[in-house]
Design an enzyme around this catalytic site. Structure first.
Site, short mmCIF file in Angstrom:
data_model
loop_
_atom_site.label_atom_id
_atom_site.label_comp_id
_atom_site.label_asym_id
_atom_site.label_seq_id
_atom_site.Cartn_x
_atom_site.Cartn_y
_atom_site.Cartn_z
N CYS A 2 15.55 1.61 6.24
CA CYS A 2 16.56 2.61 6.50
C CYS A 2 15.93 4.01 6.57
O CYS A 2 15.10 4.36 5.73
CB CYS A 2 17.68 2.65 5.47
SG CYS A 2 18.57 1.12 5.35
N ARG A 27 11.67 2.44 10.35
CA ARG A 27 12.13 2.10 9.00
C ARG A 27 13.29 1.11 9.01
O ARG A 27 13.72 0.63 7.95
CB ARG A 27 12.58 3.37 8.27
CG ARG A 27 11.49 4.39 8.14
CD ARG A 27 12.01 5.61 7.43
NE ARG A 27 12.34 5.30 6.06
CZ ARG A 27 11.49 5.39 5.04
NH1 ARG A 27 10.27 5.80 5.25
NH2 ARG A 27 11.86 5.08 3.83
N TRP A 76 18.42 -0.91 8.13
CA TRP A 76 17.79 -2.22 7.99
C TRP A 76 18.68 -2.96 7.00
O TRP A 76 18.69 -2.64 5.81
CB TRP A 76 16.36 -2.08 7.47
CG TRP A 76 15.60 -3.36 7.46
CD1 TRP A 76 14.89 -3.90 8.50
CD2 TRP A 76 15.43 -4.26 6.36
NE1 TRP A 76 14.31 -5.08 8.11
CE2 TRP A 76 14.61 -5.33 6.81
CE3 TRP A 76 15.89 -4.29 5.04
CZ2 TRP A 76 14.25 -6.40 6.00
CZ3 TRP A 76 15.53 -5.35 4.22
CH2 TRP A 76 14.71 -6.39 4.70
N ASN A 100 19.89 4.97 1.75
CA ASN A 100 18.75 4.06 1.87
C ASN A 100 18.53 3.47 0.48
O ASN A 100 18.52 4.21 -0.50
CB ASN A 100 17.53 4.87 2.33
CG ASN A 100 16.22 4.12 2.21
OD1 ASN A 100 16.20 2.89 2.21
ND2 ASN A 100 15.13 4.85 2.12
N GLY A 101 18.37 2.12 0.40
CA GLY A 101 18.12 1.50 -0.90
C GLY A 101 19.15 0.43 -1.21
O GLY A 101 19.87 -0.02 -0.31
N GLU A 480 -5.02 -12.10 7.50
CA GLU A 480 -4.48 -10.96 8.23
C GLU A 480 -4.23 -11.33 9.69
O GLU A 480 -3.20 -10.95 10.27
CB GLU A 480 -5.44 -9.77 8.10
CG GLU A 480 -5.09 -8.54 8.91
CD GLU A 480 -3.70 -7.97 8.63
OE1 GLU A 480 -3.02 -8.42 7.70
OE2 GLU A 480 -3.29 -7.07 9.38
N LYS A 484 -0.60 -11.12 11.58
CA LYS A 484 -0.38 -10.27 12.76
C LYS A 484 0.27 -11.07 13.88
O LYS A 484 1.24 -10.64 14.51
CB LYS A 484 -1.71 -9.72 13.27
CG LYS A 484 -2.27 -8.41 12.99
CD LYS A 484 -1.53 -7.19 12.67
CE LYS A 484 -0.57 -7.22 11.52
NZ LYS A 484 -0.84 -6.35 10.41
N GLU A 487 3.99 -11.98 13.04
CA GLU A 487 5.01 -10.92 13.09
C GLU A 487 5.17 -10.33 14.48
O GLU A 487 6.27 -9.90 14.84
CB GLU A 487 4.73 -9.83 12.04
CG GLU A 487 3.45 -9.08 12.20
CD GLU A 487 3.20 -8.09 11.06
OE1 GLU A 487 4.14 -7.66 10.39
OE2 GLU A 487 2.02 -7.75 10.85
N HIS A 503 -7.04 -31.81 2.89
CA HIS A 503 -6.26 -32.22 1.72
C HIS A 503 -4.77 -32.24 2.02
O HIS A 503 -3.95 -32.08 1.12
CB HIS A 503 -6.60 -31.31 0.54
CG HIS A 503 -8.03 -31.43 0.13
ND1 HIS A 503 -8.52 -32.51 -0.56
CD2 HIS A 503 -9.10 -30.63 0.39
CE1 HIS A 503 -9.82 -32.38 -0.73
NE2 HIS A 503 -10.19 -31.24 -0.15
N LYS A 604 9.19 -0.86 8.39
CA LYS A 604 7.85 -0.39 8.03
C LYS A 604 7.71 -0.12 6.53
O LYS A 604 6.70 -0.46 5.93
CB LYS A 604 7.56 0.90 8.80
CG LYS A 604 6.22 1.49 8.53
CD LYS A 604 5.24 1.06 9.58
CE LYS A 604 3.83 1.48 9.27
NZ LYS A 604 2.90 0.39 9.58
C1 F6R Z 1 2.30 -6.11 8.14
C2 F6R Z 1 2.65 -4.98 7.32
C3 F6R Z 1 3.17 -5.24 5.97
C4 F6R Z 1 2.75 -4.12 4.99
C5 F6R Z 1 3.46 -4.33 3.63
C6 F6R Z 1 3.01 -3.30 2.63
O1 F6R Z 1 1.76 -5.72 9.36
O2 F6R Z 1 2.55 -3.85 7.74
O3 F6R Z 1 2.81 -6.49 5.49
O4 F6R Z 1 1.37 -4.16 4.83
O5 F6R Z 1 4.83 -4.25 3.81
O6 F6R Z 1 3.31 -2.01 3.05
P1 F6R Z 1 2.58 -0.77 2.44
O7 F6R Z 1 1.16 -0.84 2.84
O8 F6R Z 1 3.28 0.42 3.03
O9 F6R Z 1 2.75 -0.86 0.95
#
Ligand code: F6R
Length: 609
Positions: A2, A27, A76, A100-101, A480, A484, A487, A503, A604
């Site tokens: 949000c 956000r 969100w 937000n929250g 990682e 990627k 998502e 296994h 984000k």
């Molecule tokens: C994936 C991604 C998330 C963040 C996670 C932590 O591409 O961006 O997995 O890494 O939400 O976010 P931060 O780094 O802001 O604590």
């Protein structure tokens, strides 16, 4: 999670708000809305979907929305599905709010208000804030806000308008971020400074139990008793261009390309005479010497940067490291001693679980060190020590450049820890640092492989499942890489330690399933090849990531596709492997027509549990 904006000035508030919401859209982006003062009324519009829909609605209702003061929100969803009704602002006859929250005690509060004949129309927790303010408001906004925030449990950032205070916007926060930005003849409330960078880079951070009141030409920050508070002004050093696409089609691609520069900016102030030096961060050798064990705690990609860190610190510095997902760490009653160091890693510095893990360690008097990209964020403000990464604003929802600089800090830190623990001498440390300094160029070379990577993505675009196999440090990068791809392109990917596959999971390997095989670690190479043969024998298509040197040792029959990486010391390979994965995810996402900058269901900044 949000985005919030509030504006009081001379410009048209709906335009400034829409503009700010576009910058905050990362956000959350399932619905949006705004409220403005117009002709003694509060006018509100809301729409489902992206900000562009709200903008169209605003354009259709232009005349009714003429105003210089207003608030806006991009959502969100947590409580209640994305719908016009559930979208913010929530309002009554007296007040309009954006939130937000999560208000954890909203059901209890709702029941109390229902007994006082309030009727609820949405499925959200946020509506309670509007109704509660309505209940308490008797002409004094600060008093009403103060009463409301003392009754709210959970997390919130709020922007508020009272119908009879038409020049003013109010705000308050707990856990969720909120800043007040200072312009000329205009002031703002926002979730982050990016939203208003076009107008100003001066801002105040707001703390819990502080209430903000802004108008066109005044900003007041008050405590809950209404006393004025003096705060230090922060200056954001991110410029407007840093938060724009600058000719790139997507932020994600721009940010992948910015990685060499981001590494340079992050490591340069921390290298002196080719040795790691954290005096820039007020961290000296004596400080780092005292820890027997390190916990690295973070979420998602940041946690995977921590996985690389564990491998390095244990390998180079021989200090034991545990890596934990923050949402697990905070509830598992971890065994911590005074000789431990807790490192939290976070791009945003606002991730709720990571912040809670930090607070848990602090409550047990454990030393805390944060690696954070956003200056002035909650995590940066609360940790004992902070290493700021200089990736610049990361706008694409999926992390790329923030990851690579977190990893770069892990290299510096492990080399420094090795020095203070006498596991490396200065000459050996200098050799490592010299290689680290070459990584920006190595990444540029890998980015040059983009067309090759795109061809491979095109070839496998119809696959529904995929595997990523690696051992040791290569496995840390697979975590990682597969995140990627999941998502960004919505392909179901499994990262697996290559030796573990047999296994159980090998039962999922069938004809033509693509398996990304990362084989860059010389000491594990033969084992890795045996594991790759096991999947090849079951019909898998192999996509190798290896070096030209190691390629000569691979039988051609087991290679379906190959990406040749620069030949660098094994331990530095994550720098060149992960950009390949980022580009693979990017191209796959584009081919599959996915919104690469804003993947579905994501946000984000994850400021709720
Ligand atoms: C994936 C991604 C998330 C963040 C996670 C932590 O591409 O961006 O997995 O890494 O939400 O976010 P931060 O780094 O802001 O604590």
């Amino acid at each position: 999670m949000c985005g919030i904006i509030g504006y009081a000035g001379e410009l048209q508030a709906p335009d400034v708000i829409i503009d700010g919401l576009k910058k905050l859209e990362y956000r959350g982006y399932d619905s949006a809305g705004l409220s403005v003062f117009n002709n003694g009324e509060i006018k509100t519009i809301k729409s489902i979907g992206r900000i562009i829909n709200l903008e169209e609605l605003k354009n259709k209702n232009q005349d009714e929305l003429i105003s210089n003061v207003g608030i806006g929100h991009t959502r969100w969803a947590t409580h209640g599905k994305p719908s016009e009704k559930n979208a913010h602002p929530h309002f009554t006859d007296k007040v309009s709010i954006v939130h937000n929250g999560i208000i954890e005690n909203y059901l209890k509060l709702k029941k109390c208000l229902e007994e006082k004949n309030y009727v609820f129309e949405t499925e959200t927790d946020s509506e309670i804030v509007a109704k509660l303010l309505d209940y308490y408001y008797q002409g004094d906004p600060i008093q009403a806000i103060s009463k409301v925030i003392s009754r709210l449990e959970g997390a919130f950032a709020l922007a508020i308008m009272f119908k009879d205070q038409p020049q003013k916007i109010y705000g308050a926060r707990k856990e969720c971020p909120l800043i007040v930005a200072l312009g000329e003849n205009q002031n703002f409330i926002a979730s982050d400074i990016n939203a208003v960078l076009e107008y100003t880079n001066k801002y105040y951070n707001i703390d819990y139990q502080e209430i903000i009141e802004i108008s066109k030409d005044s900003v007041e920050i008050l405590d809950i008793d209404g006393n004025k508070i003096k705060k230090q002004i922060n200056i954001a050093n991110w410029n407007v261009a840093a938060a724009q696409k600058c000719g790139y089609e997507h932020f994600m691609l721009k940010e992948i390309n910015e990685q060499p520069q981001a590494i340079n900016s992050t490591i340069s102030p921390r290298i002196i005479d080719f040795l790691p030096d954290f005096n820039y961060d007020n961290i000296d050798s004596d400080y780092l010497k005292k820890f027997n064990k390190i916990f690295i705690v973070a979420c998602g990609t940041a946690m995977y940067a921590g996985m690389v860190g564990k491998d390095l610190i244990e390998k180079i510095a021989r200090v034991p490291v545990e890596v934990d997902v923050a949402s697990e760490f905070r509830y598992r009653d971890p065994i911590l001693t005074k000789q431990d160091l807790l490192i939290v890693i976070s791009q945003s510095g606002e991730t709720a679980d990571t912040l809670a893990a930090l607070r848990l360690a602090k409550s047990k008097q454990i030393e805390t060190l944060a690696i954070v990209n956003v200056v002035g964020s909650s995590i940066a403000r609360e940790a004992d020590k902070v290493i700021t990464t200089f990736a610049g604003p990361e706008i694409a929802v999926a992390s790329t450049k923030a990851y690579i600089v977190q990893v770069a800090v892990m290299y510096l830190l492990s080399i420094k820890l090795a020095l203070v623990n006498q596991k490396l001498d200065k000459n050996q440390a200098r050799e490592y640092i010299k290689i680290l300094m070459q990584m920006p160029e190595a990444i540029s070379d890998v980015i040059g492989l983009s067309d090759n990577i795109k061809n491979i993505a095109t070839k496998y675009q119809n696959t529904k499942d995929m595997f990523f196999l690696g051992r040791g440090l290569d496995f840390a990068t697979c975590l990682e890489g597969s995140l990627k791809l999941k998502e960004i392109s919505y392909i179901c990917c499994q990262p697996y330690q290559a030796g573990e596959l047999k296994h159980g999971t090998i039962s999922l390997i069938t004809d033509n399933i693509p398996v990304v095989c990362v084989a860059t670690q010389t000491n594990l190479f033969d084992k890795m090849i045996s594991n790759i043969k096991e999947v090849k024998a079951r019909g898998a298509k192999t996509i190798f990531l290896t070096t030209p040197e190691l390629e000569t040792k691979i039988e051609k029959e087991i290679i379906d596709d190959i990406i040749l990486l620069p030949c660098i010391k094994d331990i530095f390979m994550p720098f060149v492997i992960v950009p390949v994965f980022q580009l693979m995810a990017y191209h796959m996402g584009i081919i599959k027509d996915c919104d690469v900058d804003k993947p579905r269901n994501l946000a984000k900044s994850v400021t709720v549990e």
